[in-house]
Design a protein around this motif. Structure first.
Motif, PDB file in Angstrom:
ATOM      1  N   THR A 192       0.875  -1.174   0.000  1.00  0.00           N
ATOM      2  CA  THR A 192       0.000   0.000   0.000  1.00  0.00           C
ATOM      3  C   THR A 192       0.908   1.218   0.000  1.00  0.00           C
ATOM      4  OG1 THR A 192      -1.684  -1.151   1.251  1.00  0.00           O
ATOM      5  CG2 THR A 192      -1.819   1.248   1.244  1.00  0.00           C
ATOM      6  N   VAL A 193       0.640   2.111  -0.939  1.00  0.00           N
ATOM      7  CA  VAL A 193       1.383   3.374  -1.016  1.00  0.00           C
ATOM      8  C   VAL A 193       0.451   4.450  -0.449  1.00  0.00           C
ATOM      9  CG1 VAL A 193       2.526   4.997  -2.584  1.00  0.00           C
ATOM     10  CG2 VAL A 193       2.573   2.555  -3.080  1.00  0.00           C
TER      11      VAL A 193
ATOM     12  N   ARG B   3      -0.411   8.411  -4.398  1.00  0.00           N
ATOM     13  CA  ARG B   3      -1.124   7.775  -5.522  1.00  0.00           C
ATOM     14  C   ARG B   3      -1.779   8.853  -6.379  1.00  0.00           C
ATOM     15  NH1 ARG B   3      -5.038   4.236  -2.516  1.00  0.00           N
ATOM     16  NH2 ARG B   3      -3.891   4.529  -0.613  1.00  0.00           N
ATOM     17  N   ASP B   4      -1.621   8.728  -7.660  1.00  0.00           N
ATOM     18  CA  ASP B   4      -2.179   9.731  -8.573  1.00  0.00           C
ATOM     19  C   ASP B   4      -3.541   9.241  -9.066  1.00  0.00           C
ATOM     20  OD1 ASP B   4      -2.843  11.318 -10.714  1.00  0.00           O
ATOM     21  OD2 ASP B   4      -0.774  11.546 -11.409  1.00  0.00           O
ATOM     22  N   PRO B   5      -4.643   9.875  -8.592  1.00  0.00           N
ATOM     23  CA  PRO B   5      -5.961   9.351  -8.950  1.00  0.00           C
ATOM     24  C   PRO B   5      -6.266   9.480 -10.447  1.00  0.00           C
ATOM     25  CG  PRO B   5      -6.155  11.407  -7.701  1.00  0.00           C
ATOM     26  CD  PRO B   5      -4.713  11.064  -7.748  1.00  0.00           C
ATOM     27  N   LEU B   6      -5.586  10.397 -11.113  1.00  0.00           N
ATOM     28  CA  LEU B   6      -5.867  10.608 -12.542  1.00  0.00           C
ATOM     29  C   LEU B   6      -5.285   9.493 -13.393  1.00  0.00           C
ATOM     30  CD1 LEU B   6      -5.411  14.407 -13.286  1.00  0.00           C
ATOM     31  CD2 LEU B   6      -7.497  13.018 -13.386  1.00  0.00           C
TER      32      LEU B   6
ATOM     33  N   TYR C 256      10.708  13.325  -6.720  1.00  0.00           N
ATOM     34  CA  TYR C 256      11.093  12.569  -7.913  1.00  0.00           C
ATOM     35  C   TYR C 256      10.200  12.907  -9.115  1.00  0.00           C
ATOM     36  CZ  TYR C 256      12.104   9.073 -11.334  1.00  0.00           C
ATOM     37  OH  TYR C 256      12.430   8.486 -12.520  1.00  0.00           O
ATOM     38  N   GLY C 257       8.888  12.694  -8.944  1.00  0.00           N
ATOM     39  CA  GLY C 257       7.980  12.965 -10.062  1.00  0.00           C
ATOM     40  C   GLY C 257       7.063  11.783 -10.319  1.00  0.00           C
ATOM     41  N   HIS C 258       6.573  11.715 -11.550  1.00  0.00           N
ATOM     42  CA  HIS C 258       5.505  10.760 -11.879  1.00  0.00           C
ATOM     43  C   HIS C 258       6.060   9.394 -12.288  1.00  0.00           C
ATOM     44  CE1 HIS C 258       1.495   9.563 -12.818  1.00  0.00           C
ATOM     45  NE2 HIS C 258       1.829   9.256 -14.061  1.00  0.00           N
ATOM     46  N   ILE C 259       5.407   8.359 -11.796  1.00  0.00           N
ATOM     47  CA  ILE C 259       5.695   6.987 -12.237  1.00  0.00           C
ATOM     48  C   ILE C 259       4.395   6.436 -12.796  1.00  0.00           C
ATOM     49  CG2 ILE C 259       6.384   4.670 -11.522  1.00  0.00           C
ATOM     50  CD1 ILE C 259       7.984   5.946  -9.280  1.00  0.00           C
TER      51      ILE C 259
END
Ligand SMILES: Cc1cc2nc3c(=O)[nH]c(=O)nc-3n(C[C@H](O)[C@H](O)[C@H](O)COP(=O)(O)OP(=O)(O)OC[C@H]3O[C@@H](n4cnc5c(N)ncnc54)[C@H](O)[C@@H]3O)c2cc1C
Length: 506
Positions: free
Chosen positions: A186-187, A192-195, A204-207
């Motif tokens: 669980t992160v 967590r990016d809902p989009l 860091y940025g987006h994974i």
């Protein structure tokens, strides 16, 4: 008691082979040493042409729970590079997200419906073959016993005892450099990016989700599933630094920190386990020196192992099973000679060699270092062209595999699904393929086709139909590959193809 085929191994490929043999009229038994389907975390999905094959058998619909046919995916990844596919004409890449355990349950259920006996808790321990059959030694729950079969198929995985006892070498390479760490996690919600469903890691940025994400220090991937815990994995290139301690979530978190350069908080998933927590050092890339030794054959991982990059394992193995099933059943029936079995290896070896090629290429593309970064830049520029992306997609799908060289451009390839119009109404090709019989589509209603194929009507289903493809008649094998096609009003080569694949005329 004697059986026609004993299959050692009731993993996905052994079970698929049992279903295919059974559909073709054989009576296999499956020996599986595990007492039940276990929670071994392996495949999370099927990628490639196999999804179309499962549509041919109605298994795609059983797994998805909808009557819908598969659709190609709009994008995938190759060597942790994006592979957009929306502008690729006739995009061949299909994906079926399904945990391997569920796939095995569906296949075992189907095998049971077809009358296959799956003996769980029964392990192949040895065998001897002679000119007429194979004596298979089995350790079962009530002790050791022996069964006699016409053929033995080893579907007993990468460490196949069948392969070893048959004296078949397994040449290739072992990588002892990479360390892959995987866990259900669980992160925290804030990351967590809902989009996108991916992660946005502070500092860091987006994974993006479901894709391999490379940095200069390693690889990371995050897969948020709807109905099961999310998976996080890393790959690093320092096998010498691995401890002997059992893997812990803290170890994955430290690895993610090294790969990203910043902390990624992780906690165990909510709910009852068991939850995956795994560290794998290195891996093997090997292809069996032969797929057959007399009356002993190999399918699936018993015949080939490779890196899991791009998830090609079951695309390869389940299509091995579909290739072998109808051929072995025809040999057992006596309608064709055992030489037909040689085409199994000839056809499927090229498929495994392609998988070895593209997984090895991906292994290089994901590895760290500035030289690889430069290679990725160049490769990424090639992928800007739709034609090149189509080439990579076909390689990953396995749709570039052509079994027979023939002047007709469809012959030798797996035929994509087609809407057909018949006297009984519209039907898809994949629906006609459910009984796994050879199909001869007469697309212009020419009586010379019907007449030429009449002596094979006990083995080949003839269908008068209309379809939007540039041929007038087409003969499709039970594994979905085109055995013969013509775009002229002739039957040249039809009877030869019928004889070659399905035996002499009745
Ligand atoms: C981490 C990981 C991730 C993967 N991800 C993907 C993915 O996303 N997509 C994909 O397509 N593939 C994936 N794969 C590959 C895929 O899991 C394998 O290709 C597949 O399991 C091979 O199936 P199989 O039936 O040939 O062998 P196995 O699944 O290994 O089954 C062999 C069976 O034989 C039984 N057995 C062994 N010895 C004997 C014996 N002597 N007697 C009786 N029974 C025996 C075993 O108990 C087992 O059930 C992944 C693999 C790994 C390890």
């Amino acid at each position: 008691m004697s059986h026609d085929v004993v299959i050692a191994g009731g993993g996905p490929n052994g079970l698929m082979l049992a279903c295919e043999l059974s559909l073709a009229g054989s009576h296999p038994i499956v020996l599986e040493r595990l007492p039940e389907v276990t929670e071994r975390y392996r495949a999370n999905g099927l990628i490639g042409q196999v999804v179309r094959l499962l549509d041919h058998r109605g298994l795609y619909q059983r797994i998805t729970g909808t009557p819908e046919p598969p659709r190609p995916v709009p994008a995938f990844t190759f060597g942790a590079l994006p592979l957009p596919l929306e502008d690729v004409p006739d995009n061949p890449l299909h994906i079926l997200p399904v945990p391997q355990r569920r796939l095995e349950e569906v296949l075992e259920q189907r095998a049971a419906e077809l009358g296959v006996e799956v003996r769980r808790g029964h392990e192949l321990t040895g065998f001897t073959q002679d000119g007429a059959g194979v004596d298979v030694d089995v350790a079962g729950p009530d002790g050791a016993y022996r069964v006699r079969a016409d053929y033995l198929v080893g579907a007993d995985g990468g460490h196949s005892l069948t392969r070893k006892l048959a004296g078949i070498d397994f040449p290739g390479v072992t990588n002892d450099v990479t360390v892959t760490r995987t866990a259900h996690v669980t992160v925290p919600a804030g990351i967590r990016d809902p989009l996108t469903g991916g992660l946005t890691v502070p500092g860091y940025g987006h994974i993006p989700p479901f894709l391999h994400h490379r940095t200069e220090r390693g690889l990371i991937g995050y897969a948020p599933f709807r109905d099961r815990p999310a998976l996080l994995f890393t790959i690093e290139w320092d096998g010498s630094a691995v401890s002997d301690e059992p893997m812990a979530l803290a170890e994955l978190r430290e690895s993610a920190h090294r790969v990203l350069g910043v902390d990624l908080p992780l906690t165990p998933p909510d709910g009852e386990g068991p939850h995956m927590l795994r560290r794998v050092l290195g891996g093997n890339t090997r292809v069996a020196e032969r797929y057959r030794d007399g009356r002993v054959l190999l399918v699936g991982d018993a015949a080939h192992v490779h890196a899991a990059l791009g998830g090609p394992g079951l695309n390869l193995g389940l299509q091995d099973a579909a290739n072998l099933g109808w051929k072995l059943a025809a040999v057992l029936r006596g309608t064709v000679g055992p030489d037909l079995l040689d085409t199994y290896e000839a056809e499927r070896r090229q498929a495994s060699e392609r998988v070895v090629m593209h997984t090895e290429a991906q292994s290089v593309l994901i590895s760290p270092g500035p030289a690889v970064t430069a290679l990725r830049t160049l490769f990424g520029e090639f992928l800007a062209t739709p034609t090149n992306r189509a080439h990579v997609a076909a390689t990953m799908a396995g749709s570039d595999i052509r079994y027979t060289d023939s002047p007709n451009p469809l012959t030798g390839y797996f035929l994509r699904d087609l809407p057909l119009s018949t006297a009984d109404g519209p039907v898809r090709l994949a629906e006609l393929a459910r009984p796994a019989r050879p199909l001869l589509l007469n697309l212009v209603g020419d009586p010379i086709i019907t007449k030429a194929a009449a002596p094979w009507s006990d083995r080949v289903t003839l269908v008068d139909a209309k379809a939007d493809i540039p041929v007038t008649a087409i003969l499709i094998r039970p594994d979905g590959y085109v055995a013969w096609a013509t775009d002229t009003p002739t039957v040249d080569g039809l009877q030869e193809a019928l004889t070659r694949w399905f035996g002499a005329p009745a």
